[in-house]
Design a protein around this motif. Structure first.
Motif, short mmCIF file in Angstrom:
data_model
loop_
_atom_site.label_atom_id
_atom_site.label_comp_id
_atom_site.label_asym_id
_atom_site.label_seq_id
_atom_site.Cartn_x
_atom_site.Cartn_y
_atom_site.Cartn_z
N UNK A 13 19.95 18.61 -62.05
CA UNK A 13 18.64 18.27 -62.62
C UNK A 13 17.60 18.06 -61.53
N UNK A 14 16.37 18.23 -61.89
CA UNK A 14 15.26 17.97 -60.98
C UNK A 14 15.40 16.57 -60.39
N UNK A 15 15.24 16.49 -59.09
CA UNK A 15 15.38 15.22 -58.39
C UNK A 15 16.78 14.95 -57.88
N UNK A 16 17.72 15.77 -58.28
CA UNK A 16 19.11 15.58 -57.88
C UNK A 16 19.39 16.12 -56.49
N UNK A 17 20.67 16.07 -56.12
CA UNK A 17 21.10 16.49 -54.78
C UNK A 17 22.30 17.41 -54.87
N UNK A 64 11.26 22.94 -47.39
CA UNK A 64 12.37 22.01 -47.55
C UNK A 64 12.29 20.84 -46.58
N UNK A 65 11.31 20.84 -45.70
CA UNK A 65 11.21 19.78 -44.70
C UNK A 65 11.08 18.43 -45.38
N UNK A 66 11.88 17.48 -44.93
CA UNK A 66 11.85 16.15 -45.50
C UNK A 66 12.78 15.97 -46.69
N UNK A 67 13.29 17.06 -47.21
CA UNK A 67 14.18 17.00 -48.37
C UNK A 67 15.57 17.52 -48.08
N UNK A 68 15.72 18.24 -46.99
CA UNK A 68 17.01 18.88 -46.69
C UNK A 68 17.41 18.62 -45.25
N UNK A 69 18.71 18.57 -45.04
CA UNK A 69 19.24 18.44 -43.69
C UNK A 69 20.37 19.44 -43.52
N UNK A 70 20.59 19.83 -42.27
CA UNK A 70 21.68 20.74 -41.94
C UNK A 70 22.54 20.06 -40.89
N UNK A 71 23.83 20.25 -40.99
CA UNK A 71 24.75 19.67 -40.03
C UNK A 71 25.93 20.60 -39.89
N UNK A 72 26.72 20.35 -38.85
CA UNK A 72 27.89 21.19 -38.66
C UNK A 72 29.04 20.36 -38.18
N UNK A 82 22.52 19.85 -46.89
CA UNK A 82 22.31 18.77 -47.85
C UNK A 82 20.90 18.89 -48.40
N UNK A 83 20.80 19.05 -49.69
CA UNK A 83 19.50 19.19 -50.33
C UNK A 83 19.28 18.03 -51.29
N UNK A 84 18.16 17.35 -51.13
CA UNK A 84 17.81 16.20 -51.95
C UNK A 84 16.47 16.45 -52.65
N UNK A 85 16.19 15.62 -53.62
CA UNK A 85 14.93 15.72 -54.37
C UNK A 85 14.66 17.15 -54.80
N UNK A 86 15.66 17.75 -55.40
CA UNK A 86 15.58 19.17 -55.75
C UNK A 86 14.51 19.43 -56.80
N UNK A 87 13.86 20.58 -56.65
CA UNK A 87 12.79 21.01 -57.54
C UNK A 87 13.19 22.32 -58.20
N UNK A 88 12.51 22.65 -59.27
CA UNK A 88 12.83 23.90 -59.96
C UNK A 88 12.66 25.11 -59.04
N UNK A 89 11.71 25.02 -58.13
CA UNK A 89 11.47 26.14 -57.21
C UNK A 89 12.56 26.30 -56.15
N UNK A 90 13.50 25.37 -56.11
CA UNK A 90 14.66 25.51 -55.23
C UNK A 90 15.74 26.38 -55.85
N UNK A 91 15.56 26.75 -57.11
CA UNK A 91 16.53 27.60 -57.78
C UNK A 91 16.61 28.95 -57.09
N UNK A 92 17.80 29.32 -56.66
CA UNK A 92 17.99 30.57 -55.91
C UNK A 92 19.47 30.74 -55.60
N UNK A 93 19.81 31.91 -55.09
CA UNK A 93 21.12 32.11 -54.48
C UNK A 93 20.96 31.75 -53.00
N UNK A 94 21.84 30.89 -52.53
CA UNK A 94 21.78 30.42 -51.15
C UNK A 94 22.84 31.13 -50.32
N UNK A 95 22.41 31.62 -49.16
CA UNK A 95 23.28 32.35 -48.27
C UNK A 95 23.31 31.69 -46.89
N UNK A 96 24.42 31.85 -46.20
CA UNK A 96 24.44 31.48 -44.79
C UNK A 96 24.72 32.75 -43.98
N UNK A 97 24.30 32.72 -42.73
CA UNK A 97 24.46 33.86 -41.84
C UNK A 97 24.47 33.35 -40.41
#
Length: 123
Positions: A13-17, A64-72, A82-97
Motif C-alpha cells: 500500500x501507499x506509504x508502505x515499505x 527516491x532520495x530520502x526514501x530509499x537506501x542501498x546496502x550490500x 530498502x524502499x520506504x514511503x512508497x508511492x504509486x509512481x514507484x510501481x515498476x519492475x525493478x532490476x539490478x545490474x
C-alpha cells in the motif's frame, strides 16, 4: 558472466515499505558496483541507485532520495534496496545490474541484468 537474481517485490500500500534483494550466483559480487533500475509500463528503464564494490560510494536518483537506501552484504553475495514511503509512481519492475564503478546510474553503463521483480504500490 555474473548472474543476478532479484527478489522481494510484491504488492504494497501507499506509504508502505519493501526490501528488494539482488543475489549473485556463479561469481562473487565483491568486485562489482551494483545498480538498481526500474521500468514502469510504457516508460523507459531508469536508474534508481547504485553502490560501489566497497560500499563507500552511493548514488541516488532524485525520485527516491530520502526514501530509499542501498546496502550490500558481500558475505552473502547480495545487495539490498530498502524502499520506504512508497508511492504509486514507484510501481515498476525493478532490476539490478553490474558495473565496474558506481559513477552513474545510466543503463548503458551496466550489464549482467537480472530478470526483475515486480513492485506494485496501491492506494
Amino acid at each position: 558472466q555474473l548472474h543476478l537474481v532479484e527478489s522481494g517485490g510484491g504488492l504494497v500500500q501507499t506509504g508502505g515499505s519493501l526490501r528488494l534483494s539482488c543475489a549473485a550466483s556463479v561469481f562473487t559480487l565483491d568486485y562489482y558496483a551494483i545498480g538498481w533500475f526500474r521500468q514502469a509500463p510504457g516508460k523507459e528503464r531508469e536508474g534508481v541507485l547504485c553502490i560501489s564494490a566497497s560500499g563507500g560510494s552511493i548514488m541516488y536518483a532524485d525520485s527516491v532520495k530520502g526514501r530509499s537506501t542501498i546496502s550490500r552484504d558481500n558475505a552473502k553475495n547480495t545487495v539490498y534496496l530498502q524502499m520506504n514511503s512508497l508511492k504509486s509512481e514507484d510501481t515498476a519492475v525493478y532490476y539490478c545490474a553490474a558495473s565496474a564503478l558506481c559513477r552513474s546510474i545510466r543503463t548503458d553503463e551496466y550489464d549482467s541484468w537480472g530478470r526483475g521483480t515486480q513492485v506494485t504500490v496501491s492506494s
